[in-house]
Design a protein around this motif. Structure first.
Motif: not given
Ligand SMILES: *Cc1c(COP(=O)(O)O)cnc(C)c1O
Length: 415
Positions: A328-331, A333-336, A382-384, A388-396
């Motif tokens: 999951d985390s390698e995927a 990282d590759a996406l970023k 987008l939701v996932i 995973a990458l920016d939880e605080t801003n996404w939740k707000s």
């Protein structure tokens, strides 16, 4: 085209008696259609104008520079209409169903991508469409239910068993056993009873045929081709024209998930899966010692599947296709990595191929190319991904969307 039914020990048609005749009719109809230029030209025409084929083969110059090894090329299937390769198969099967005089389409869907592609093609050709989807998947994948319904499909929740993909397949098969005289079952990956593995591979092999031509145009010497593997349709379609040659290396990437224990991943190769017969075909499955299907995990909904397409299982055991995993985390990282350097967003499934492709290219020679199949684009995730990458801003953001009063006069105003 080679029609197989069995791929070494795998494949076959292990179905209830009642489904034998519709599968035989489908096999005959499919083989005849592939020999008929009127059919293949129609497929090509709509592939071009409705799907957007051929999809580009992108030279990822910045990514190549950053890794310092082989030249990285990316086949952009994510630019296809509805955002992934699934529509290649949906288009082929809908045209075939019309040719066979079928008036109605049924399909199963898990994450919803196959359902969206099927619903889009049915909308285009004015054919009524019902998509079976587990109740849990419907709740998890609400945006895809929304798109399917917008295309006019009827999305039918499945409440039995684990309320996910395998239960949706069972329900679709149940429907088909009663309706096959006027209904086609549009299965979404290169698995299931024969002729589906052959048929889905043929409709997806347009990816590999285009790549072969694009390799020629660019004059590339290819070291490896890399694709993610859920059921296996994008991989087998991408690899198909290269299978009979010893080169290039063909690499399938399964979901390594978050660990190697049962339920933590969805990797069936490299000793993890067991031979079995599930839902009409023999292959490698993630099962317990009683043959019961085990739960799986992947950050990408499309790789989260316990069974492997029979041809890939056979080619994996024979060694023509190598199998590896990305976690999951390698995927992520590759996406970023590719978003920042190439301005493209991999689907989470395809990001597994990107991760493995980066490792191969990084260690490869500079005069050779590594081709990664981007089976889909990542907008759908987008939701996932944002969580995973920016939880605080996404939740707000979600909180403000859910709780915000409608725009308009302020509360307590003149109304
Ligand atoms: C469904 C899906 C997959 C996995 O399915 P395969 O049959 O293995 O190709 C991979 N990538 C994307 C974008 C998908 O939607």
């Amino acid at each position: 085209m080679h029609y197989h039914e069995f791929f070494g020990n795998f494949g076959g048609r292990y179905v209830a008696e009642i489904l034998r005749s519709p599968l035989e009719e489908l096999e005959k109809g499919f083989l005849a259609a592939m020999e008929d230029v009127a059919f293949t030209s129609e497929l090509e025409y709509h592939g071009k104008h409705f799907i957007g084929r051929p999809t580009p083969l992108l030279y990822a110059a910045e990514a190549t520079r950053a890794l310092g090894g082989s030249k990285i090329y990316i086949k952009l299937e994510g630019l296809a209409n509805t955002g992934a390769h699934k529509i290649n198969n949906a288009l082929g099967q809908v045209l075939l169903a019309s040719r066979l005089g079928k008036k109605r389409i049924i399909a199963e869907t898990g994450a919803g991508q196959h359902g969206v592609a099927t619903a889009a093609v049915c909308a285009k050709f004015g054919i009524p469409c019902r998509v079976y989807m587990g109740e849990i998947d419907m709740n998890r994948q609400r945006p895809n239910v929304f798109w399917m319904e917008l295309f006019g499909a009827e999305v039918t929740p499945v409440y039995s068993g684990s309320k996910t993909l395998k239960d949706a397949v069972n329900e679709a098969l149940r429907d088909w056993a009663e309706s096959f005289s006027d209904t086609h079952y549009l299965l979404g990956s290169a698995l299931g009873p024969s002729p589906y593995p052959d048929m889905v591979r043929e409709f997806q092999s347009v990816i590999g045929r285009e790549v072969k031509e694009q390799i020629g145009e660019e004059g590339l010497e290819v070291e490896a081709m890399v694709a993610c593997v859920g059921g296996g349709s994008n991989a087998i379609g991408f690899f198909s024209p290269f299978l009979k040659f010893p080169e290039p290396r063909l690499v399938g990437v399964e979901a390594g998930g978050r660990g190697s224990g049962p339920g933590e991943h969805a990797s069936r190769m490299n000793g993890r899966g067991r031979p079995g017969i599930v839902q009409g075909y023999k292959s490698l499955f993630l099962t317990d010692s009683d043959g019961q299907v085990l739960p799986t995990h992947s950050i990408s909904a499309g790789l989260d599947y316990p069974g492997l397409g029979p041809q890939l299982a056979d080619l994996g055991l024979s060694g023509r296709i190598e199998f590896t995993t990305a976690s999951d985390s390698e995927a992520l990282d590759a996406l970023k990595f590719f978003a920042a350097r190439e301005g493209i967003i991999f689907a989470l499934e395809s990001a597994h191929a990107a991760a493995a492709g980066m490792a191969i290219a990084g260690n490869g020679s500079r005069d050779k190319a590594v081709i990664i199949n981007m089976s889909g684009r990542g907008d759908k995730d987008l939701v996932i991904t944002a969580k995973a990458l920016d939880e605080t801003n996404w939740k707000s953001f979600l909180g403000s969307e859910a709780g915000a009063p409608e725009a308009g006069p302020p509360p307590g105003g003149a109304l």
